[in-house]
Design a protein around this motif. Structure first.
Motif, PDB file in Angstrom:
ATOM      1  N   HIS A  74       0.843  -1.200   0.000  1.00  0.00           N
ATOM      2  CA  HIS A  74       0.000   0.000   0.000  1.00  0.00           C
ATOM      3  C   HIS A  74       0.883   1.257   0.000  1.00  0.00           C
ATOM      4  CE1 HIS A  74      -3.024   2.937   1.314  1.00  0.00           C
ATOM      5  NE2 HIS A  74      -3.919   2.064   0.893  1.00  0.00           N
ATOM      6  N   PRO A  75       0.468   2.319  -0.718  1.00  0.00           N
ATOM      7  CA  PRO A  75       1.259   3.567  -0.742  1.00  0.00           C
ATOM      8  C   PRO A  75       1.533   4.138   0.649  1.00  0.00           C
ATOM      9  CG  PRO A  75      -0.448   3.626  -2.422  1.00  0.00           C
ATOM     10  CD  PRO A  75      -0.688   2.398  -1.617  1.00  0.00           C
ATOM     11  N   LEU A  76       0.626   3.904   1.588  1.00  0.00           N
ATOM     12  CA  LEU A  76       0.803   4.411   2.957  1.00  0.00           C
ATOM     13  C   LEU A  76       1.293   3.313   3.904  1.00  0.00           C
ATOM     14  CD1 LEU A  76      -2.391   6.649   3.350  1.00  0.00           C
ATOM     15  CD2 LEU A  76      -0.061   7.379   2.814  1.00  0.00           C
ATOM     16  N   SER A  77       1.950   2.319   3.334  1.00  0.00           N
ATOM     17  CA  SER A  77       2.363   1.148   4.109  1.00  0.00           C
ATOM     18  C   SER A  77       3.229   1.536   5.313  1.00  0.00           C
ATOM     19  CB  SER A  77       3.132   0.181   3.209  1.00  0.00           C
ATOM     20  OG  SER A  77       3.385  -1.018   3.885  1.00  0.00           O
ATOM     21  N   LYS A  78       4.147   2.476   5.124  1.00  0.00           N
ATOM     22  CA  LYS A  78       5.033   2.891   6.220  1.00  0.00           C
ATOM     23  C   LYS A  78       4.222   3.459   7.381  1.00  0.00           C
ATOM     24  CE  LYS A  78       9.086   5.758   7.204  1.00  0.00           C
ATOM     25  NZ  LYS A  78      10.075   6.728   6.647  1.00  0.00           N
ATOM     26  N   ASN A  79       3.267   4.348   7.065  1.00  0.00           N
ATOM     27  CA  ASN A  79       2.420   4.943   8.108  1.00  0.00           C
ATOM     28  C   ASN A  79       1.548   3.893   8.797  1.00  0.00           C
ATOM     29  OD1 ASN A  79       3.502   7.348   7.305  1.00  0.00           O
ATOM     30  ND2 ASN A  79       1.694   8.046   6.169  1.00  0.00           N
ATOM     31  N   ILE A  80       1.092   2.925   7.997  1.00  0.00           N
ATOM     32  CA  ILE A  80       0.235   1.861   8.541  1.00  0.00           C
ATOM     33  C   ILE A  80       0.995   1.042   9.578  1.00  0.00           C
ATOM     34  CG2 ILE A  80      -0.959  -0.310   7.976  1.00  0.00           C
ATOM     35  CD1 ILE A  80      -1.641   1.012   5.235  1.00  0.00           C
ATOM     36  N   TYR A  81       2.263   0.687   9.262  1.00  0.00           N
ATOM     37  CA  TYR A  81       3.034  -0.133  10.197  1.00  0.00           C
ATOM     38  C   TYR A  81       3.465   0.650  11.431  1.00  0.00           C
ATOM     39  CZ  TYR A  81       3.085  -4.328   7.386  1.00  0.00           C
ATOM     40  OH  TYR A  81       2.692  -5.466   6.733  1.00  0.00           O
ATOM     41  N   VAL A  82       3.659   1.966  11.270  1.00  0.00           N
ATOM     42  CA  VAL A  82       3.933   2.799  12.436  1.00  0.00           C
ATOM     43  C   VAL A  82       2.717   2.781  13.366  1.00  0.00           C
ATOM     44  CG1 VAL A  82       4.263   5.184  13.226  1.00  0.00           C
ATOM     45  CG2 VAL A  82       5.617   4.297  11.321  1.00  0.00           C
ATOM     46  N   LYS A  83       1.500   2.890  12.755  1.00  0.00           N
ATOM     47  CA  LYS A  83       0.266   2.852  13.543  1.00  0.00           C
ATOM     48  C   LYS A  83       0.077   1.485  14.192  1.00  0.00           C
ATOM     49  CE  LYS A  83      -3.357   5.185  14.886  1.00  0.00           C
ATOM     50  NZ  LYS A  83      -3.200   6.443  15.638  1.00  0.00           N
ATOM     51  N   LEU A  84       0.463   0.452  13.455  1.00  0.00           N
ATOM     52  CA  LEU A  84       0.327  -0.910  13.978  1.00  0.00           C
ATOM     53  C   LEU A  84       1.218  -1.107  15.206  1.00  0.00           C
ATOM     54  CD1 LEU A  84      -1.411  -3.268  13.017  1.00  0.00           C
ATOM     55  CD2 LEU A  84       0.550  -4.143  11.764  1.00  0.00           C
ATOM     56  N   ASP A  85       2.446  -0.557  15.155  1.00  0.00           N
ATOM     57  CA  ASP A  85       3.330  -0.642  16.323  1.00  0.00           C
ATOM     58  C   ASP A  85       2.730   0.103  17.513  1.00  0.00           C
ATOM     59  OD1 ASP A  85       5.170  -2.129  14.946  1.00  0.00           O
ATOM     60  OD2 ASP A  85       6.402  -0.410  14.349  1.00  0.00           O
ATOM     61  N   GLU A  86       2.138   1.263  17.222  1.00  0.00           N
ATOM     62  CA  GLU A  86       1.498   2.040  18.291  1.00  0.00           C
ATOM     63  C   GLU A  86       0.355   1.243  18.925  1.00  0.00           C
ATOM     64  OE1 GLU A  86      -1.885   5.309  18.377  1.00  0.00           O
ATOM     65  OE2 GLU A  86      -0.148   6.040  17.261  1.00  0.00           O
ATOM     66  N   ILE A  87      -0.448   0.591  18.066  1.00  0.00           N
ATOM     67  CA  ILE A  87      -1.571  -0.221  18.554  1.00  0.00           C
ATOM     68  C   ILE A  87      -1.058  -1.344  19.441  1.00  0.00           C
ATOM     69  CG2 ILE A  87      -3.376  -1.852  17.850  1.00  0.00           C
ATOM     70  CD1 ILE A  87      -3.717  -0.143  15.288  1.00  0.00           C
ATOM     71  N   ALA A  88       0.036  -2.009  19.003  1.00  0.00           N
ATOM     72  CA  ALA A  88       0.602  -3.128  19.768  1.00  0.00           C
ATOM     73  C   ALA A  88       1.053  -2.666  21.146  1.00  0.00           C
ATOM     74  CB  ALA A  88       1.765  -3.742  18.996  1.00  0.00           C
ATOM     75  N   THR A  89       1.692  -1.499  21.183  1.00  0.00           N
ATOM     76  CA  THR A  89       2.174  -0.954  22.454  1.00  0.00           C
ATOM     77  C   THR A  89       1.011  -0.658  23.395  1.00  0.00           C
ATOM     78  OG1 THR A  89       4.093   0.031  21.348  1.00  0.00           O
ATOM     79  CG2 THR A  89       3.516   0.900  23.512  1.00  0.00           C
ATOM     80  N   ARG A  90      -0.025  -0.027  22.870  1.00  0.00           N
ATOM     81  CA  ARG A  90      -1.175   0.324  23.695  1.00  0.00           C
ATOM     82  C   ARG A  90      -1.921  -0.923  24.173  1.00  0.00           C
ATOM     83  NH1 ARG A  90      -4.558   5.501  21.757  1.00  0.00           N
ATOM     84  NH2 ARG A  90      -5.414   5.086  23.852  1.00  0.00           N
ATOM     85  N   LEU A  91      -2.013  -1.928  23.315  1.00  0.00           N
ATOM     86  CA  LEU A  91      -2.681  -3.172  23.711  1.00  0.00           C
ATOM     87  C   LEU A  91      -1.908  -3.858  24.841  1.00  0.00           C
ATOM     88  CD1 LEU A  91      -3.738  -4.732  20.261  1.00  0.00           C
ATOM     89  CD2 LEU A  91      -5.244  -3.746  21.988  1.00  0.00           C
ATOM     90  N   THR A  92      -0.587  -3.892  24.696  1.00  0.00           N
ATOM     91  CA  THR A  92       0.253  -4.524  25.726  1.00  0.00           C
ATOM     92  C   THR A  92       0.131  -3.788  27.061  1.00  0.00           C
ATOM     93  OG1 THR A  92       1.826  -5.221  24.020  1.00  0.00           O
ATOM     94  CG2 THR A  92       2.602  -5.238  26.300  1.00  0.00           C
ATOM     95  N   SER A  93       0.002  -2.449  26.994  1.00  0.00           N
ATOM     96  CA  SER A  93      -0.073  -1.647  28.217  1.00  0.00           C
ATOM     97  C   SER A  93      -1.322  -1.930  29.046  1.00  0.00           C
ATOM     98  CB  SER A  93      -0.011  -0.157  27.874  1.00  0.00           C
ATOM     99  OG  SER A  93      -1.207   0.257  27.210  1.00  0.00           O
ATOM    100  N   VAL A  94      -2.368  -2.451  28.383  1.00  0.00           N
ATOM    101  CA  VAL A  94      -3.603  -2.761  29.126  1.00  0.00           C
ATOM    102  C   VAL A  94      -3.725  -4.262  29.395  1.00  0.00           C
ATOM    103  CG1 VAL A  94      -4.856  -0.732  28.301  1.00  0.00           C
ATOM    104  CG2 VAL A  94      -4.952  -2.858  26.974  1.00  0.00           C
ATOM    105  N   GLY A  95      -2.598  -4.981  29.225  1.00  0.00           N
ATOM    106  CA  GLY A  95      -2.569  -6.396  29.592  1.00  0.00           C
ATOM    107  C   GLY A  95      -2.983  -7.368  28.510  1.00  0.00           C
ATOM    108  N   TYR A  96      -3.044  -6.893  27.263  1.00  0.00           N
ATOM    109  CA  TYR A  96      -3.443  -7.793  26.179  1.00  0.00           C
ATOM    110  C   TYR A  96      -2.340  -8.809  25.900  1.00  0.00           C
ATOM    111  CZ  TYR A  96      -4.203  -9.383  21.402  1.00  0.00           C
ATOM    112  OH  TYR A  96      -4.346 -10.157  20.293  1.00  0.00           O
ATOM    113  N   VAL A  97      -2.722 -10.085  25.790  1.00  0.00           N
ATOM    114  CA  VAL A  97      -1.789 -11.159  25.468  1.00  0.00           C
ATOM    115  C   VAL A  97      -2.250 -11.837  24.176  1.00  0.00           C
ATOM    116  CG1 VAL A  97      -0.756 -13.331  26.237  1.00  0.00           C
ATOM    117  CG2 VAL A  97      -1.293 -11.545  27.905  1.00  0.00           C
TER     118      VAL A  97
END
Length: 741
Positions: free
Chosen positions: A627-650
């Motif tokens: 995707h043309p915005l692939s870089k931005n998408i994966y940056v957002k995906l990393d952010e999502i992963a961090t936030r999920l982990t912070s609330v105890g998501y496994v």
């Protein structure tokens, strides 16, 4: 169709006057050579017709019965006037003769309102001394055929038998055609066999009627009988025979009939050649079709469109597009054929691109068929913006919202995740056939609103709309998606006994799904073992899916074995059984299945998610980085992963199809699922006030489902996801499915 004149026709005595007397008979042609009447034959427009009418009134010629009937004839069914004007002329005649009555009846019988032919006939019987003749009855019978008014036609048949025309060839041929159009082939055959004399039209009416009515074998048998009685067939006969071959998909006999036409010198015509072409296309022989098409000296839009449909039917879209581009006239039927072919063969993007091209060219105007196809393509892609635009287009251009369009709109809005808009369409129309009701029930079903689906079904019964097989499939699916086990059992048991719909394989699959998902696996297996019909792949697939949900290895292995016996190339069966093994930690079995899939040349269908942004549909595959915005998408995906982990998501590693040793690789594999990529793209591209709508080709996995619930809460966003099974509305940390899917 019920018509108010039926009792009047059935109860009218034909012989009111033993010796009917009429002061106007058509053979009084004293003024046949009058210059004004000669001008009538050469009349070229409605203005001239009205001028002749006025002059006839001035000189008193209109009072002559023959002259008046001649004017009625020209006014009734020539190209220069209209039926309304003919009626006005007729109303001015104080004592119209039978010829005038017949002219008006004939005109109405061929009009958009054939019921008026029957009403004029009743007026004639009650208000004049004229009695119907052998020309009157065929027009009336034709009108009844157009209206599918079986009781009216039977009444006319009774009048024919009481009259002196009970053996008239023309009248009896009309009756054969009428009964054929109404699907009463037993009656048509009775009339046919009772005829003292039959001509080629008699045989053709039966042969063509049977072929078009779905009785191909009977049609062909009659053709061979016709030959045995030395009645020479004509081009109409052969059109019926070719239609029967096409319906039977009998290419060999179709080729023989083509040869028969050439050998017997049957007059070649464009219509006949089109019938041969259609037969070859429907029988799948594009080689024969192309050979004939190339030889045809004269072609029309039907010829070109038939070839176009043929290429799309065999999946040769390149040839179809090439043919389309060379067509001398691309009318809306040709565009529809191409758009429909793309839509029905799993190419919805190409369907929408072709529709966009149609709009840009402005050479043909979209009709209801076009819009139904485009709406279906929108439904497949989840393209609600374009679907909504089509809805506005329909309203703006005053296009009649018939049942087909209504069904397509409800289906589109439902499958795009806007059930309230689908309901709005449903309630906006008064004319609702079984497909409209069924589509709305399906909408409730896929959104997990089973009780509302059942409530709508009850209203459908109150409206006296008879449910069909599709209705019950949708209704049972609604029970399955909502865990309504008792309701599902009850509805299934009433199908045949109450509603006269015999359960098919799909209905049994739904029942197995209802029972299996509720954990009643033994009962579901018992249903399969006692089915009166063979359990198809959908039945075993439903049981296997339930076993995956409840982790039942024994029944799951049996279900998978039976499913693969029916469909050896079904990769989904391996995947479901792998998931059962993975859930139980049987990684050795998972590895065995993966090896078996590789040796069989099977690959798991890759996950694919679609998301519409600003009217454009974006597609994501597993681990997609194109995707043309692939870089931005994966940056957002990393952010999502961090936030999920912070609330105890496994992460749920049991959702992996194969054993992956490294911990970080396991988590990365789960984060690369296509729906997570689509969610990340939606978060950076869609306004917070708008829901993120995603369509996935496979069932959403448990890990993505759990993650979506948390994402909806952490980002305060509504996420609407449609997988291959149902809808999930994620909001505030929960899902509409209540984890029952």
């Amino acid at each position: 169709m019920a018509i108010s004149c039926t009792p009047a026709i059935n109860n009218l005595p034909l012989n009111r006057h033993p010796t009917p007397v009429s002061i106007t008979v058509n053979n009084e042609r004293y003024f046949a050579d009058h210059p004004l009447l000669l001008q009538l034959d050469r009349c070229s427009d409605s203005t001239q017709l009205k001028q002749i009418h006025a002059r006839m009134l001035r000189i008193g010629l209109f009072s002559d019965p023959y002259s008046a009937s001649k004017l009625i004839q020209v006014a009734a069914y020539s190209e220069v006037s209209s039926i309304q004007y003919a009626q006005k002329v007729f109303d001015q005649i104080p004592r119209p003769n039978l010829y005038s009555w017949n002219a008006l009846i004939r005109s109405y019988a061929s009009s958009q309102e054939p019921v008026n032919a029957l009403l004029i006939f009743i007026k004639m019987l009650h208000g004049s001394d004229e009695l119907p003749n052998k020309f009157t009855f065929p027009f009336l019978i034709k009108a009844s055929a157009l209206l599918s008014a079986l009781s009216v036609g039977k009444g006319l048949h009774g009048m024919v038998l009481k009259s002196e025309f009970g053996s008239d060839l023309f009248v009896l041929n009309s009756l054969i055609h009428f009964y054929g159009e109404c699907g009463c082939f037993d009656m048509a055959y009775r009339v046919f066999m009772s005829m003292p004399k039959r001509d080629v039209v008699s045989w053709n009416s039966m042969i063509v009627g049977l072929a078009q009515g779905g009785y191909a074998e009977e049609s062909l048998d009659l053709f061979f009988r016709m030959e045995g009685e030395n009645v020479r067939p004509n081009d109409v006969t052969m059109i019926g025979v070719l239609s029967a071959c096409a319906k039977n998909l009998d290419l060999e006999l179709g080729r023989s009939m083509h040869l028969y036409i050439r050998r017997n010198g049957i007059k070649e015509s464009l219509v006949l050649n089109n019938a041969i072409l259609d037969m070859y296309v429907k029988c799948g022989s594009m080689e024969d079709a192309k050979r004939l098409f190339d030889k045809m000296g004269v072609k029309d839009i039907i010829s070109w469109t038939t070839m176009l449909v043929g290429y799309t039917k065999v999946g040769d879209f390149s040839a179809a597009r090439s043919l389309f581009d060379t067509m001398p006239c691309q009318d809306i039927a040709a565009w529809n054929a191409l758009i429909s072919a793309y839509e029905q063969n799993g190419n919805p993007k190409e369907a929408l691109a072709t529709f966009n091209e149609l709009q840009l060219r402005k050479e043909a105007k979209p009709d209801a068929v076009t819009l139904v196809c485009v709406l279906s393509a929108c439904a497949q892609l989840g393209a609600i913006d374009l679907g909504g635009w089509i809805h506005v287009y329909i309203n703006k251009h005053g296009i009649n919202l018939n049942c087909h369009l209504t069904t397509a709109l409800i289906d589109m809005y439902s499958k795009c995740g806007d059930l309230e808009k689908a309901l709005e369409v449903f309630h906006s129309v008064d004319n609702r056939d079984v497909f409209v009701w069924s589509a709305m029930i399906a909408g409730f079903a896929m959104h997990g609103r089973g009780r509302e689906a059942i409530g709508l079904f009850l209203k459908m019964q109150e409206a006296k709309v008879k449910p069909n097989s599709v209705t019950f499939t949708n209704l049972l699916s609604a029970c399955s998606h909502s865990g309504l086990v008792d309701s599902g059992r009850g509805i299934f048991n009433q199908m045949e006994s109450v509603f006269g719909v015999v359960p098919g394989v799909q209905h049994y699959a739904c029942l197995v799904d209802i029972l299996g998902r509720a954990g009643n696996l033994e009962e579901a297996l018992d249903v399969i073992d006692n089915m009166p019909i063979s359990a198809g792949a959908s039945v075993w697939g439903a049981l296997l899916g339930a076993c995956r949900l409840h982790g039942n290895i024994d029944i799951g292995e049996r279900a998978c074995s039976n499913l693969l016996e029916l469909e050896p190339q079904n990769d989904g069966a391996y995947v479901l059984l792998s998931n059962i093994y993975a859930k139980s930690g049987r990684w050795d079995k998972v590895s065995e299945l993966r090896k078996l899939m590789r040796n069989s040349g099977l690959k798991k269908e890759p996950g694919c998610s679609l998301i519409e942004v600003d009217g454009n549909v974006h597609e994501f595959l597993v681990g997609d980085n194109t995707h043309p915005l692939s870089k931005n998408i994966y940056v957002k995906l990393d952010e999502i992963a961090t936030r999920l982990t912070s609330v105890g998501y496994v992460p749920m590693k049991s959702q992996l199809l194969q054993l992956v040793e490294e911990e970080h690789v396991q988590e990365q594999a789960l984060y690369l699922h296509s729906e997570k990529l689509a969610m990340a793209f939606g978060l950076i591209s869609i306004s917070p006030s708008q829901p993120i709508r995603i369509v996935k080709n496979l069932r959403i996995c448990g890990d993505c489902h759990a993650a979506a619930k948390l994402i909806s809460k952490l980002y305060n966003r509504e996420i609407v996801l449609r997988d291959c099974y149902r809808f999930h509305h994620f909001k505030g940390g929960s899902c509409s499915c209540m984890d029952y899917w």
